[in-house]
Write an enzyme that holds these catalytic residues in place. Sequence first.
Site, mmCIF file in Angstrom:
data_model
loop_
_atom_site.group_PDB
_atom_site.id
_atom_site.type_symbol
_atom_site.label_atom_id
_atom_site.label_comp_id
_atom_site.label_asym_id
_atom_site.label_seq_id
_atom_site.Cartn_x
_atom_site.Cartn_y
_atom_site.Cartn_z
ATOM 1 N N TYR A 147 81.704 -3.159 41.404
ATOM 2 C CA TYR A 147 81.699 -4.465 41.562
ATOM 3 C C TYR A 147 80.494 -5.121 41.927
ATOM 4 O O TYR A 147 79.728 -6.049 41.365
ATOM 5 C CB TYR A 147 82.836 -5.008 42.687
ATOM 6 C CG TYR A 147 83.191 -6.531 42.942
ATOM 7 C CD1 TYR A 147 83.663 -6.973 41.987
ATOM 8 C CD2 TYR A 147 82.807 -7.030 44.114
ATOM 9 C CE1 TYR A 147 83.966 -8.559 42.211
ATOM 10 C CE2 TYR A 147 82.813 -8.347 44.247
ATOM 11 C CZ TYR A 147 83.466 -9.099 43.182
ATOM 12 O OH TYR A 147 83.712 -10.431 43.608
ATOM 13 N N ARG A 188 93.707 -7.285 49.902
ATOM 14 C CA ARG A 188 92.913 -7.879 50.918
ATOM 15 C C ARG A 188 93.216 -8.191 52.238
ATOM 16 O O ARG A 188 94.344 -8.615 52.238
ATOM 17 C CB ARG A 188 92.178 -9.414 50.075
ATOM 18 C CG ARG A 188 90.973 -8.582 49.345
ATOM 19 C CD ARG A 188 90.248 -9.956 48.853
ATOM 20 N NE ARG A 188 90.995 -10.290 47.574
ATOM 21 C CZ ARG A 188 90.441 -11.381 47.066
ATOM 22 N NH1 ARG A 188 89.301 -11.848 47.171
ATOM 23 N NH2 ARG A 188 91.105 -11.988 46.119
HETATM 24 N N1 UDP Z 1 91.144 -4.684 56.020
HETATM 25 C C1 UDP Z 1 92.007 -4.192 56.933
HETATM 26 N N2 UDP Z 1 93.339 -4.282 56.641
HETATM 27 C C2 UDP Z 1 93.953 -4.325 55.606
HETATM 28 C C3 UDP Z 1 93.020 -4.674 54.550
HETATM 29 C C4 UDP Z 1 91.658 -4.940 54.795
HETATM 30 O O1 UDP Z 1 91.801 -4.159 58.266
HETATM 31 O O2 UDP Z 1 95.160 -4.159 55.368
HETATM 32 C C5 UDP Z 1 89.879 -4.982 56.333
HETATM 33 C C6 UDP Z 1 88.690 -4.197 55.421
HETATM 34 O O3 UDP Z 1 88.603 -2.816 55.883
HETATM 35 C C7 UDP Z 1 87.698 -5.037 55.462
HETATM 36 C C8 UDP Z 1 88.055 -6.546 55.847
HETATM 37 O O4 UDP Z 1 89.537 -6.280 56.230
HETATM 38 O O5 UDP Z 1 86.863 -4.383 56.775
HETATM 39 C C9 UDP Z 1 88.093 -7.427 54.833
HETATM 40 O O6 UDP Z 1 88.681 -6.834 53.595
HETATM 41 P P1 UDP Z 1 89.171 -7.355 52.254
HETATM 42 O O7 UDP Z 1 89.570 -6.267 51.380
HETATM 43 O O8 UDP Z 1 89.729 -8.651 52.375
HETATM 44 O O9 UDP Z 1 87.579 -7.832 51.656
HETATM 45 P P2 UDP Z 1 86.257 -7.433 51.756
HETATM 46 O O10 UDP Z 1 85.352 -8.504 52.540
HETATM 47 O O11 UDP Z 1 85.933 -5.969 52.309
HETATM 48 O O12 UDP Z 1 85.622 -7.497 50.326
#
Ligand code: UDP
Length: 328
Positions: A147, A188
């Site tokens: 990505y 997410r």
């Molecule tokens: N995350 C989490 N629990 C979940 C899904 C995501 O703690 O069930 C964390 C993930 O590891 C990251 C943050 O939340 O640190 C945001 O993740 P997301 O996938 O929403 O988007 P990113 O900003 O990483 O692209």
Amino acid sequence: MKKRVLITGAAGFLGSHLCDRFIKEGYNVIGMDNLITGDLQNIEHLFSLPSFEFYHHDVTKFVHVSGKLDYILHFASPASPIDYLKIPIQTLKVGAMGTHNLLGLAKEKGARMLIASTSEVYGDPAVHPQTEDYWGNVNPVGPRGVYDEAKRYQEAITMAYHTYHGLATRIIRIFNTYGPRMRLNDGRVLPAFIGQALRGEDLTIFGDGSQTRSFCFVDDLVEGIYRLLLSDYAGPVNIGNPSEITIAQFAEEIIALTGTNQKVIYKPLPKDDPKQRQPDITLARQLLGWEPKVSRQEGLKITYEYFKSLSHEQLFKKEHKDFEGYIK
Ligand code: UDP
């Protein structure tokens, strides 16, 4: 004569909100989507309008649109880490070949092209908050590389068309955005937490929850995109909400919002998960007179209402059960 805009990824979360906005502003809108991660439900209210057309098409194949085009907004791409792990090649192709096809179309039509780039171009950033002149810290061969590098290539080829062909181009770097029409099961953090609360499951924090994100409500983002498109600035511009929060605090906010009795549980942090992320929006403020208006409290309430309105089937649909290995 009405202006005509092509929006790719039109059936997705951001694309569908953009279709709504451009129709409201009096444009003729062509929505394009291959429906891999998009959902026609997000735009079905537009199908009866004479100002809206939908093309079911994959932009990695040659893109043809007859008639004039004033603007192209390229928002087609998987956008959740789990999505791009599931379909890594398509993710690379839509950022690279899809962008190339659309730049060719923009050149042919004399249209202005805006591309959806991302805070992921900064990778796991060593500069905080992130300014547009920071070049980033991306692992090209890690799971997120498909990505991040597609989006970096997308910026490079867009800038090359601007420089060598004199094409009018705009680059927006989008930080974490949320709101109605996010896919409940896209993996997410916001839909994950709200979905878990609604299903009566524990909230899964990845890592120790000390990593930060800064969440922008979708209406604010769309306003920023609209203003950037109509501006005359070709360099990348951050659009996001600088209000930064740790994922552990965010889980607490979701627990308070939903009134769930569930607890948080901890799972391993995915590889290359950025430790901190916060946009510096000085440039957007200066150039566009833009800043976010919707507080997280307000935006989360609206988003929660949306998720609550989904059917039982949608709530329990598991899209990614085969990809749970991603967090191990
Ligand atoms: N995350 C989490 N629990 C979940 C899904 C995501 O703690 O069930 C964390 C993930 O590891 C990251 C943050 O939340 O640190 C945001 O993740 P997301 O996938 O929403 O988007 P990113 O900003 O990483 O692209």
